[in-house]
Design a protein around this motif. Structure first.
Motif, short mmCIF file in Angstrom:
data_model
loop_
_atom_site.label_atom_id
_atom_site.label_comp_id
_atom_site.label_asym_id
_atom_site.label_seq_id
_atom_site.Cartn_x
_atom_site.Cartn_y
_atom_site.Cartn_z
N ASP A 123 50.14 10.97 -5.28
CA ASP A 123 50.45 11.57 -6.50
C ASP A 123 52.08 11.08 -7.79
O ASP A 123 52.59 11.35 -8.15
CB ASP A 123 51.23 12.61 -6.19
CG ASP A 123 50.59 13.74 -5.43
OD1 ASP A 123 49.72 13.94 -5.62
OD2 ASP A 123 51.45 14.72 -4.65
N GLU A 221 59.10 12.84 5.38
CA GLU A 221 59.56 15.10 6.39
C GLU A 221 59.12 15.51 5.77
O GLU A 221 58.37 15.67 4.63
CB GLU A 221 61.00 14.91 5.56
CG GLU A 221 62.06 13.78 6.40
CD GLU A 221 63.65 13.59 5.82
OE1 GLU A 221 64.64 14.68 6.21
OE2 GLU A 221 63.32 13.71 4.08
N PRO B 126 58.39 13.89 -3.67
CA PRO B 126 57.19 14.42 -2.77
C PRO B 126 55.52 14.05 -3.34
O PRO B 126 55.58 13.31 -4.09
CB PRO B 126 56.97 15.59 -3.71
CG PRO B 126 57.42 15.81 -5.08
CD PRO B 126 58.53 15.07 -5.52
N ILE B 127 55.03 13.91 -2.09
CA ILE B 127 53.17 13.80 -1.91
C ILE B 127 53.07 14.50 -1.37
O ILE B 127 53.62 15.12 -0.45
CB ILE B 127 53.90 11.68 -0.94
CG1 ILE B 127 54.18 12.46 0.13
CG2 ILE B 127 54.42 11.10 -1.59
CD1 ILE B 127 54.89 10.92 0.98
N TYR B 128 51.85 14.41 -1.07
CA TYR B 128 50.92 14.95 -0.86
C TYR B 128 51.03 16.75 -1.43
O TYR B 128 50.80 17.07 -0.99
CB TYR B 128 50.49 15.17 0.86
CG TYR B 128 49.86 13.69 1.23
CD1 TYR B 128 48.52 13.36 1.85
CD2 TYR B 128 51.11 12.70 1.57
CE1 TYR B 128 48.57 12.05 1.76
CE2 TYR B 128 50.46 11.36 2.22
CZ TYR B 128 49.10 11.49 1.91
OH TYR B 128 48.78 10.41 2.97
N ALA B 129 51.09 16.08 -2.53
CA ALA B 129 51.03 18.16 -3.37
C ALA B 129 52.07 18.47 -2.85
O ALA B 129 52.49 19.92 -2.78
CB ALA B 129 49.47 19.38 -3.24
N GLY B 130 53.24 17.81 -2.81
CA GLY B 130 54.34 18.43 -1.93
C GLY B 130 54.46 18.48 -0.47
O GLY B 130 55.97 19.87 0.64
N ASN B 131 53.55 18.42 0.40
CA ASN B 131 53.64 18.76 1.66
C ASN B 131 54.45 17.77 2.47
O ASN B 131 54.44 17.82 3.48
CB ASN B 131 51.83 18.69 2.50
CG ASN B 131 51.55 19.75 1.74
OD1 ASN B 131 51.90 20.87 1.25
ND2 ASN B 131 50.63 19.39 1.00
N ALA B 132 54.38 16.88 2.11
CA ALA B 132 55.37 15.84 2.56
C ALA B 132 56.79 15.15 1.98
O ALA B 132 56.39 15.30 0.34
CB ALA B 132 54.89 14.78 3.59
N ILE B 133 57.83 14.58 2.36
CA ILE B 133 58.76 14.32 0.85
C ILE B 133 59.16 12.82 1.79
O ILE B 133 59.69 12.28 2.58
CB ILE B 133 59.86 15.29 0.92
CG1 ILE B 133 60.04 16.34 0.65
CG2 ILE B 133 61.10 14.82 0.19
CD1 ILE B 133 59.47 17.13 -0.55
N GLN B 245 50.01 22.59 -7.90
CA GLN B 245 50.24 21.05 -8.05
C GLN B 245 49.84 20.55 -9.17
O GLN B 245 50.39 19.41 -9.34
CB GLN B 245 49.24 21.35 -6.82
CG GLN B 245 49.26 19.69 -6.41
CD GLN B 245 48.07 19.96 -5.65
OE1 GLN B 245 47.33 20.49 -5.44
NE2 GLN B 245 47.63 18.40 -4.72
N THR B 246 48.30 21.01 -10.15
CA THR B 246 48.36 20.49 -11.31
C THR B 246 48.54 21.24 -12.24
O THR B 246 47.79 20.68 -13.84
CB THR B 246 46.27 20.69 -10.64
OG1 THR B 246 46.19 21.74 -11.20
CG2 THR B 246 46.24 19.28 -9.69
#
Lengths: 249, 310
Positions: A123, A221, B126-133, B245-246
């Motif tokens: 992202d 996490e 956030p990465i993966y649309a906020g599904n991981a930090i 997300q977008t």
């Protein structure tokens, strides 16, 4: 006109990611991978320009491990003419990807470079802008429309609060937003034909680039889970809760 | 060394996203300088000078900086960069357009959408649309970051008296990138990304006309109006209303989701809201799993009733 499109191999957008138990990264073992959705839009736009007689050749480039060739083959099945795979052990950081791509652009001299605005794994939303900077080219980011005329490209950009239109001299870098187009699916005959299209493999060393690390990933996490609340039975109850319990109105 | 914050503005007014970026920069902890770059942008610089806690407002006013095209602003920021340890911009479309270009010219990485400051070189994003930090440490000499507004409280807009320093910048007048036009939606309602209350509609609204129901409710609450991607794709409302997300990432005190099923892509844009209300006639809709208060009802009856009873 030659168009260069970039394609990245990422986790399929339908797959929910899981964080590894040791928090070192997300777990991508045995996970379905696919072409980044914004890259699909980039490929589609290039193919439409070629179908409209405005482009003559489409070159699809991917940076990453060997398996990225699957995504280049997908781009070839969608209508790209040839592919270049820059093989690296891992996925380099955005700036290093941009440095590698810049070398390909210098050698291939495309007039238009189309990248996705971001990949759905990291992202970052950076590579297109960085590539434009390294080559001192104009950039049209977050494009929702693109028009070629008089040796320039007019790009409509999705910005906060509305749309902005820029006119860029060529060559230029355009990054795709969701509403630029709706990508097609590759047909079976085209998938078969794509296997015969040329795909060249290059190494960073051949391109004279030594990718380096700019960041260190310390921890990954799962985000804090949000717990579901309660169901209310009526608008009266909802208004009462918002006023007296949540105290937000 | 000091931190350079890039102001978000339209020459006349300073945008509120700047205030969130000031808070993030203050958490890194160093002298804060704010750059206002544009054409005829003295008014925006004047507003910036009223933000407490800044050491300096830098004003770069030049014809080449009109519309703040990334091609024109990036050489200015690069010229200034040697005096700074960090360059911080809001993660708005303008910040995201400009900062990677700046970072590449400096030969450093850029960290996108920072939501937490751990230390002067370590940040959470956030990465993966906020599904991981991810917690990421920057190894570069200059740290270039965009910060997500909803993760940082806005700094006060008033109370400061920062000196404004004009900097001479004669930019490149070339037209490799030329501004053609802009269509910006004008609204009396608060800005979506900074509103205290957001009322959003989804495909359940059925048409663009039905959004008038939400607008009346929003006006009663002093709220902004948002939409799901499904509603935008169906053509009910323009894309700048999209939460997800977008689209825009929001975290208001109160988020009211009306006729929104709750796709992952939408949740990524609003799940940090303090209180979430969901109104949907499908009691199995995933939005109820994140809602603090769920009401299973026909929105065409519920929304007018809610508006009356507020």
């Amino acid at each position: 006109m030659k168009i260069l499109v970039t394609v990245k191999r990422v986790i399929d957008y339908n797959v929910k990611v899981r964080v590894k138990p040791d928090h070192s990264d997300v777990d991508l073992a045995n996970v379905k991978m696919a072409m980044n959705p914004f890259c699909e839009i980039a490929v589609e736009e290039a193919v439409r320009l070629k179908e409209a007689g405005l482009a003559t050749e489409i070159l699809a480039v991917s940076v990453g491990p060997k398996a990225c060739q699957e995504q280049i083959r997908t781009a070839l099945a969608l209508g790209a003419d040839r592919g270049i795979h820059i093989e690296t052990e891992d996925f380099p950081e955005s700036l290093e990807v941009a440095r590698l791509l810049a070398k390909v652009v210098e050698a291939e001299r495309p007039e238009l470079i189309i990248t996705g605005k971001q990949s759905i794994d990291s992202d970052n939303n950076q590579t297109g802008q960085m590539l434009a900077a390294l080559l001192d080219l104009p950039q049209g980011t977050f494009a929702s429309a693109l028009k070629l005329a008089d040796g320039r490209v007019e790009v409509t950009r999705e910005i906060d609060g509305g749309l902005q239109t820029l006119s860029l001299s060529l060559p230029a870098v355009v990054t795709t937003d969701l509403r630029l187009n709706e990508p097609r699916y590759a047909s079976l005959p085209n998938i078969m034909k794509a296997k015969k299209k040329p795909l060249e493999v290059r190494t960073p060393a051949e391109l004279g680039v030594q990718p380096r690390a700019h960041t260190r990933l310390l921890k990954v996490e799962a985000p804090a889970e949000r717990k579901g609340g309660i169901k209310v039975a009526s608008i009266d109850e909802l208004v009462e809760k918002l006023k007296n319990e949540a105290k937000v109105i | 060394m000091a931190i350079l914050i890039i102001a978000e503005h339209d020459d006349r007014t300073l945008k509120s996203a700047t205030l969130n970026a000031v808070t993030a920069a203050a958490q890194i902890g160093a002298e804060l300088h704010l750059l206002v770059a544009g054409r005829d942008c003295r008014a925006a610089a004047g507003q910036a000078a009223r933000i407490p806690g800044l050491a300096k407002v830098l004003l770069a006013d030049d014809a080449s900086l009109a519309q703040q095209l990334a091609e024109k602003v990036s050489p200015l920021v690069v010229e200034l960069a040697k005096d700074y340890s960090h360059i911080v911009a809001p993660a708005t479309t303008s910040g995201k357009n400009l900062l990677p270009r700046v970072a590449a010219l400096l030969g450093v990485a850029q960290l996108s959408e920072v939501i937490g400051v751990e230390s002067t070189d370590t940040f959470r994003r956030p990465i993966y649309a906020g599904n991981a930090i991810a917690t990421v440490q920057s190894l570069d000499s200059v740290k270039v970051l965009t910060v997500r507004g909803s993760a940082f409280e806005p700094a006060p807009a008033e109370g400061g008296g920062t000196p404004i320093e004009s900097i001479h910048f004669a930019g490149d007048a070339g037209d490799s990138a030329r501004f053609v036009g802009e269509q910006v939606a004008v609204s009396e309602r608060p800005e979506l990304s900074s509103a205290r209350i957001v009322v959003s509609g989804g495909r359940g609204l059925g048409s663009g006309e039905s959004f008038a129901l939400l607008e009346r409710l929003a006006d009663k609450l002093g709220a902004a109006v948002g939409a799901s991607r499904a509603a935008v794709d169906a053509g009910f409302v323009p894309n700048d209303r999209q939460v997800g997300q977008t689209g825009k990432i929001v975290a208001p005190d109160l988020y009211i989701a009306v006729g929104i099923s709750g796709a992952i892509q939408h949740l990524a844009g609003m799940k940090e809201s303090k209180v979430i209300v969901a109104i949907n006639k499908d009691e199995e809709a995933p939005i109820f799993q994140v809602a603090d208060y769920g009401l299973v009802a026909d929105l065409f009856e519920a929304i007018p009733e809610l508006e009356r009873k507020l």
